[in-house]
Design a protein around this motif. Structure first.
Motif, PDB file in Angstrom:
ATOM      1  N   GLU A  89      -0.723  77.449  70.418  1.00  0.00           N
ATOM      2  CA  GLU A  89       0.285  78.328  71.015  1.00  0.00           C
ATOM      3  C   GLU A  89       1.107  79.009  69.922  1.00  0.00           C
ATOM      4  OE1 GLU A  89       3.200  77.901  74.800  1.00  0.00           O
ATOM      5  OE2 GLU A  89       3.039  76.184  73.479  1.00  0.00           O
ATOM      6  N   THR A 143       4.382  80.515  68.298  1.00  0.00           N
ATOM      7  CA  THR A 143       5.793  80.150  68.410  1.00  0.00           C
ATOM      8  C   THR A 143       6.638  80.989  67.467  1.00  0.00           C
ATOM      9  OG1 THR A 143       5.554  78.411  66.739  1.00  0.00           O
ATOM     10  CG2 THR A 143       5.301  77.740  69.045  1.00  0.00           C
ATOM     11  N   PRO A 197       7.935  78.767  72.163  1.00  0.00           N
ATOM     12  CA  PRO A 197       6.735  79.534  72.494  1.00  0.00           C
ATOM     13  C   PRO A 197       7.101  81.006  72.687  1.00  0.00           C
ATOM     14  CG  PRO A 197       6.791  77.492  73.749  1.00  0.00           C
ATOM     15  CD  PRO A 197       8.130  77.642  73.076  1.00  0.00           C
TER      16      PRO A 197
END
Length: 98
Positions: free
Chosen positions: A5, A7, A89
Motif C-alpha cells: 500500500e 503511504t 495510506p
C-alpha cells in the motif's frame, strides 16, 4: 503477490475540540501534516464525534487496535496529542485536503 500500500509519512495531530468538558461527547479534529509535499496554509481537518469514531478511524488507517485504544486514552487526557511518523495510506489524504 499483493502490491504494498502506498503511504504518506507525517504527523497526525488529534485535537479534542470541546476539551475539558467531560460531560459531553468528545468532538475531535484530526490534522495531518506530511513530511514531504507539505501543504502550506490552513489545513483541512477530519472531524470525528466520539471516542469510538476516533478509535475506528485510527484502525481504518492501519493502526493496530491496541495502539488505537492507547491513543484514544491519551487524547482524553490532553487537548491535543501529536502522533509522529504516521504512515497514512494515500487513499486517506483527501480527508486532509491533499
Amino acid at each position: 503477490m499483493t502490491q504494498p500500500e502506498e503511504t504518506a509519512e507525517g504527523t497526525l495531530d488529534v485535537r479534542w475540540e470541546n476539551y475539558p468538558d467531560s460531560r459531553v461527547t468528545p468532538k475531535y479534529a484530526l490534522l495531518f501534516a506530511r513530511y514531504k509535499g507539505f501543504k502550506n496554509g490552513a489545513q483541512q481537518a477530519k472531524r470525528l464525534i466520539g471516542d469510538d469514531a476516533l478509535e475506528s478511524y485510527l484502525i481504518k488507517i492501519n493502526f493496530i487496535p491496541q495502539d488505537a485504544k492507547n491513543w484514544v486514552k491519551l487524547a482524553k487526557e490532553k487537548p491535543s496529542v501529536p502522533i509522529t511518523n504516521v504512515l497514512l495510506p494515500t487513499q486517506f489524504l483527501g480527508d486532509f485536503g491533499y
